[in-house]
Design a protein around this motif. Structure first.
Motif, PDB file in Angstrom:
ATOM      1  N   ALA A 182      50.385  44.468  78.135  1.00 50.54           N
ATOM      2  CA  ALA A 182      50.051  44.219  79.542  1.00 50.54           C
ATOM      3  C   ALA A 182      50.083  45.518  80.343  1.00 50.54           C
ATOM      4  CB  ALA A 182      51.019  43.206  80.136  1.00 50.54           C
ATOM      5  N   ALA A 183      51.096  46.348  80.102  1.00 52.80           N
ATOM      6  CA  ALA A 183      51.194  47.618  80.824  1.00 52.80           C
ATOM      7  C   ALA A 183      50.010  48.520  80.508  1.00 52.80           C
ATOM      8  CB  ALA A 183      52.505  48.319  80.468  1.00 52.80           C
ATOM      9  N   GLY A 184      49.591  48.529  79.242  1.00 52.56           N
ATOM     10  CA  GLY A 184      48.434  49.329  78.869  1.00 52.56           C
ATOM     11  C   GLY A 184      47.177  48.886  79.591  1.00 52.56           C
ATOM     12  N   CYS A 185      47.005  47.577  79.739  1.00 55.03           N
ATOM     13  CA  CYS A 185      45.860  47.058  80.483  1.00 55.03           C
ATOM     14  C   CYS A 185      45.892  47.535  81.930  1.00 55.03           C
ATOM     15  CB  CYS A 185      45.857  45.530  80.448  1.00 55.03           C
ATOM     16  SG  CYS A 185      45.516  44.812  78.825  1.00 55.03           S
ATOM     17  N   LEU A 186      47.064  47.489  82.526  1.00 55.14           N
ATOM     18  CA  LEU A 186      47.195  47.861  83.936  1.00 55.14           C
ATOM     19  C   LEU A 186      46.946  49.355  84.143  1.00 55.14           C
ATOM     20  CD1 LEU A 186      50.304  45.654  84.710  1.00 55.14           C
ATOM     21  CD2 LEU A 186      47.985  45.311  85.598  1.00 55.14           C
ATOM     22  N   ILE A 187      47.368  50.172  83.185  1.00 52.78           N
ATOM     23  CA  ILE A 187      47.072  51.604  83.269  1.00 52.78           C
ATOM     24  C   ILE A 187      45.566  51.827  83.181  1.00 52.78           C
ATOM     25  CG2 ILE A 187      47.301  53.821  82.066  1.00 52.78           C
ATOM     26  CD1 ILE A 187      50.127  52.923  81.245  1.00 52.78           C
ATOM     27  N   GLN A 188      44.930  51.118  82.232  1.00 58.44           N
ATOM     28  CA  GLN A 188      43.491  51.268  82.065  1.00 58.44           C
ATOM     29  C   GLN A 188      42.729  50.848  83.319  1.00 58.44           C
ATOM     30  OE1 GLN A 188      42.232  52.601  79.241  1.00 58.44           O
ATOM     31  NE2 GLN A 188      40.182  52.596  80.141  1.00 58.44           N
ATOM     32  N   LEU A 189      43.261  49.837  84.026  1.00 61.52           N
ATOM     33  CA  LEU A 189      42.600  49.324  85.224  1.00 61.52           C
ATOM     34  C   LEU A 189      43.026  50.070  86.492  1.00 61.52           C
ATOM     35  CD1 LEU A 189      42.823  45.506  84.448  1.00 61.52           C
ATOM     36  CD2 LEU A 189      40.749  46.908  84.447  1.00 61.52           C
ATOM     37  N   HIS A 190      43.805  51.142  86.322  1.00 65.30           N
ATOM     38  CA  HIS A 190      44.230  51.985  87.439  1.00 65.30           C
ATOM     39  C   HIS A 190      45.148  51.236  88.409  1.00 65.30           C
ATOM     40  CE1 HIS A 190      41.303  54.764  85.854  1.00 65.30           C
ATOM     41  NE2 HIS A 190      40.332  53.869  86.020  1.00 65.30           N
ATOM     42  N   HIS A 191      46.093  50.493  87.829  1.00 69.01           N
ATOM     43  CA  HIS A 191      47.156  49.858  88.611  1.00 69.01           C
ATOM     44  C   HIS A 191      48.495  50.384  88.092  1.00 69.01           C
ATOM     45  CE1 HIS A 191      44.325  47.234  90.547  1.00 69.01           C
ATOM     46  NE2 HIS A 191      43.969  46.650  89.408  1.00 69.01           N
ATOM     47  N   ALA A 212      55.913  57.467  76.670  1.00 66.81           N
ATOM     48  CA  ALA A 212      54.692  58.241  76.908  1.00 66.81           C
ATOM     49  C   ALA A 212      53.752  57.490  77.845  1.00 66.81           C
ATOM     50  CB  ALA A 212      54.003  58.545  75.577  1.00 66.81           C
ATOM     51  N   ARG A 213      53.671  56.178  77.660  1.00 70.27           N
ATOM     52  CA  ARG A 213      52.830  55.382  78.559  1.00 70.27           C
ATOM     53  C   ARG A 213      53.392  55.364  79.979  1.00 70.27           C
ATOM     54  NH1 ARG A 213      49.418  50.271  76.316  1.00 70.27           N
ATOM     55  NH2 ARG A 213      47.748  51.637  75.576  1.00 70.27           N
ATOM     56  N   LEU A 214      54.703  55.346  80.082  1.00 71.26           N
ATOM     57  CA  LEU A 214      55.317  55.379  81.404  1.00 71.26           C
ATOM     58  C   LEU A 214      55.015  56.717  82.084  1.00 71.26           C
ATOM     59  CD1 LEU A 214      57.104  54.040  83.531  1.00 71.26           C
ATOM     60  CD2 LEU A 214      59.110  54.927  82.304  1.00 71.26           C
ATOM     61  N   ALA A 215      55.087  57.810  81.327  1.00 72.20           N
ATOM     62  CA  ALA A 215      54.729  59.118  81.887  1.00 72.20           C
ATOM     63  C   ALA A 215      53.274  59.115  82.351  1.00 72.20           C
ATOM     64  CB  ALA A 215      54.952  60.206  80.840  1.00 72.20           C
ATOM     65  N   HIS A 216      52.416  58.468  81.568  1.00 73.68           N
ATOM     66  CA  HIS A 216      51.002  58.343  81.929  1.00 73.68           C
ATOM     67  C   HIS A 216      50.848  57.573  83.244  1.00 73.68           C
ATOM     68  CE1 HIS A 216      46.691  57.313  80.332  1.00 73.68           C
ATOM     69  NE2 HIS A 216      46.685  57.645  81.601  1.00 73.68           N
ATOM     70  N   ALA A 217      51.584  56.468  83.364  1.00 72.37           N
ATOM     71  CA  ALA A 217      51.495  55.660  84.586  1.00 72.37           C
ATOM     72  C   ALA A 217      51.966  56.446  85.806  1.00 72.37           C
ATOM     73  CB  ALA A 217      52.313  54.380  84.416  1.00 72.37           C
ATOM     74  N   GLU A 225      49.861  61.483  71.076  1.00 73.15           N
ATOM     75  CA  GLU A 225      48.471  61.343  71.512  1.00 73.15           C
ATOM     76  C   GLU A 225      48.410  60.845  72.959  1.00 73.15           C
ATOM     77  OE1 GLU A 225      45.620  62.124  70.040  1.00 73.15           O
ATOM     78  OE2 GLU A 225      46.710  62.970  68.344  1.00 73.15           O
ATOM     79  N   GLU A 226      49.284  59.927  73.311  1.00 78.41           N
ATOM     80  CA  GLU A 226      49.313  59.422  74.679  1.00 78.41           C
ATOM     81  C   GLU A 226      49.683  60.540  75.652  1.00 78.41           C
ATOM     82  OE1 GLU A 226      48.978  56.223  77.532  1.00 78.41           O
ATOM     83  OE2 GLU A 226      48.409  56.383  75.415  1.00 78.41           O
ATOM     84  N   LEU A 227      50.625  61.386  75.259  1.00 75.39           N
ATOM     85  CA  LEU A 227      51.021  62.498  76.130  1.00 75.39           C
ATOM     86  C   LEU A 227      49.890  63.502  76.311  1.00 75.39           C
ATOM     87  CD1 LEU A 227      54.665  63.145  74.866  1.00 75.39           C
ATOM     88  CD2 LEU A 227      53.982  62.112  77.034  1.00 75.39           C
ATOM     89  N   ARG A 228      49.045  63.653  75.294  1.00 77.64           N
ATOM     90  CA  ARG A 228      47.927  64.598  75.423  1.00 77.64           C
ATOM     91  C   ARG A 228      46.948  64.155  76.505  1.00 77.64           C
ATOM     92  NH1 ARG A 228      48.370  64.542  69.612  1.00 77.64           N
ATOM     93  NH2 ARG A 228      49.328  66.479  68.901  1.00 77.64           N
ATOM     94  N   LEU A 229      46.905  62.837  76.789  1.00 73.49           N
ATOM     95  CA  LEU A 229      45.995  62.334  77.812  1.00 73.49           C
ATOM     96  C   LEU A 229      46.365  62.857  79.200  1.00 73.49           C
ATOM     97  CD1 LEU A 229      45.670  58.607  76.672  1.00 73.49           C
ATOM     98  CD2 LEU A 229      44.020  60.453  76.306  1.00 73.49           C
ATOM     99  N   ILE A 230      47.644  63.188  79.379  1.00 74.37           N
ATOM    100  CA  ILE A 230      48.076  63.655  80.704  1.00 74.37           C
ATOM    101  C   ILE A 230      48.509  65.115  80.671  1.00 74.37           C
ATOM    102  CG2 ILE A 230      48.760  61.358  81.486  1.00 74.37           C
ATOM    103  CD1 ILE A 230      51.666  62.138  80.877  1.00 74.37           C
TER     104      ILE A 230
END
Length: 398
Positions: free
Chosen positions: A311-320, A346-351, A382-387
């Motif tokens: 769910a969190a991944g979806c929300l990041i993708q949707l810019h929420h 890593a996803r939290l850092a992305h958010a 890989e997720e960290l490389r996105l940011i």
């Protein structure tokens, strides 16, 4: 069964090390930790110790009294068990197959019986299948490094495949089910190491074995996991198609259906279809989390963190990002130190980066990087490389 060209004690050392998923370097570190303060000062550097471990396992020389004692402490065994036990046959078949030898997991009779079945597949029976189910369960833990789990379970797949081809027909379905579960777990571990091609190849093996076993729930599970593998930000239609196929498959238990809906939500998020994404997330949240456990394969797992992470991944993708932050902060408050936690950090850092909270993002990214290195969580890297560019710009600005 064929003979081996090294002493039994050397093969046993290697088998016990592999059973604990230790590298030679790890074992050298364990020997150092097992030494008392006086003895530790006499030991060579850890790099040299790992070379000595290689020499011992090759049978080139036997550990002297000092190192024999350290081995016993590191493995928590007595010298007879470690170097001169009676289970030469057990050591032999573990050495030849590469299947991990797991301390305290099986009786001598179970080990001997499984070795006989490997030597003569016509002897394979339900107890043989139960042995490998236990091995699979033991290596399904998220606290293990993904790459080492692959090394442990790949030989299991090879052996089961050989047993399945040559054993009596009555055991074929059970062995196919184990093959499907084993291949699915290996696929997930390759995904965690960042090797999508290998993850997809093992996913193919899992789907084939599940189909051959005629186990519709395993097929549905493999399809849902396959949808998760395809979350590579390039083909949302494929993610959606696989997830729909999984949840519409016959006999799908409610928790599996909920997970498939979240994977479908991922696909809609990738496609930018916000309404459909939220609809699937809401449906998955309403689905029962507990299903019938009768005859359910052990590979089925539907932990709350998985649903929430999707769910969190979806929300990041949707810019929420704020909503994703709320979910991830809650789940990470008491999370254990493993590769799954590294990825969620890593996803939290992305958010936080998407929410323009750069300082907070950088702090969490450092935690994620440290834990990724400790646990072998390449997918988190890989997720960290996105940011990375965002963090780089922020660090220069300060």
């Amino acid at each position: 069964m064929a003979a081996i060209d090294i002493p039994t004690w050397a093969a046993r050392l290697r088998a016990w090390r592999r059973g604990r998923l230790w590298s030679r370097k790890d074992l050298g570190e364990q020997l150092t930790e097992a030494a008392d303060e006086t003895t530790r000062d006499r030991l060579p550097p850890r790099e040299k110790l790992s070379e000595m471990v290689r020499s011992w396992e090759a049978g080139e020389q036997r550990p002297d009294e000092l190192y024999s004692e350290l081995f016993c402490r590191a493995f928590d065994m007595n010298e007879a068990e470690l170097f001169s036990g009676e289970a030469a046959g057990t050591t032999l078949w573990h050495h030849l197959t590469g299947i991990p030898l797991m301390a305290g997991m099986f009786s001598a009779e179970e080990e001997e019986r499984t070795g006989r079945a490997i030597e003569d597949p016509k002897r394979a029976d339900d107890r043989t299948a139960a042995y490998f189910e236990t091995v699979l369960r033991a290596y399904s833990r998220p606290d293990l490094r993904p790459a080492r789990t692959i090394d442990a379970l790949s030989p299991v797949f090879t052996v089961i495949d050989g047993l399945r081809r040559d054993s009596r027909s009555g055991i074929h379905r059970a062995l196919l089910r184990i093959s499907a579960q084993d291949a699915e777990l290996i696929s997930r571990m390759h995904y965690e190491t960042g090797d999508l091609d290998e993850a997809l190849a093992w996913s193919d093996r899992a789907l084939l074995a599940a189909h051959q076993a005629g186990d519709e729930r395993l097929v549905a599970y493999a399809l849902a996991r396959r949808a998760g593998l395809q979350d590579n930000r390039s083909n949302p239609e494929q993610v959606i198609g696989l997830a729909v196929a999984a949840r519409e498959h016959v006999l799908s238990p409610p928790p599996l259906e909920a997970m498939a809906r979240r994977h479908e939500a991922q696909g809609h998020a990738l496609a930018g279809a916000e309404d459909m994404c939220h609809r699937r997330l809401e449906e998955s949240a309403e689905a029962p989390r507990e299903g019938s456990k009768d005859d359910t394969p052990i590979v089925f797992d539907y932990p709350a963190w998985l649903h929430n992470a999707l769910a969190a991944g979806c929300l990041i993708q949707l810019h929420h990002p704020a909503d994703a932050i709320e979910i991830l902060e809650r789940d990470l408050s008491a999370a254990p130190s493993n590769y799954l936690t590294a990825y969620n950090l890593a996803r939290l850092a992305h958010a936080y980066a998407d929410a323009h909270e750069s300082e907070r993002s950088a702090g969490i990214a450092r935690q994620a990087l440290t834990l990724s290195r400790q646990t072998g969580a390449s997918r988190a890297m890989e997720e960290l490389r996105l940011i990375r560019d965002d963090l780089h710009r922020w660090s220069h600005a300060h």
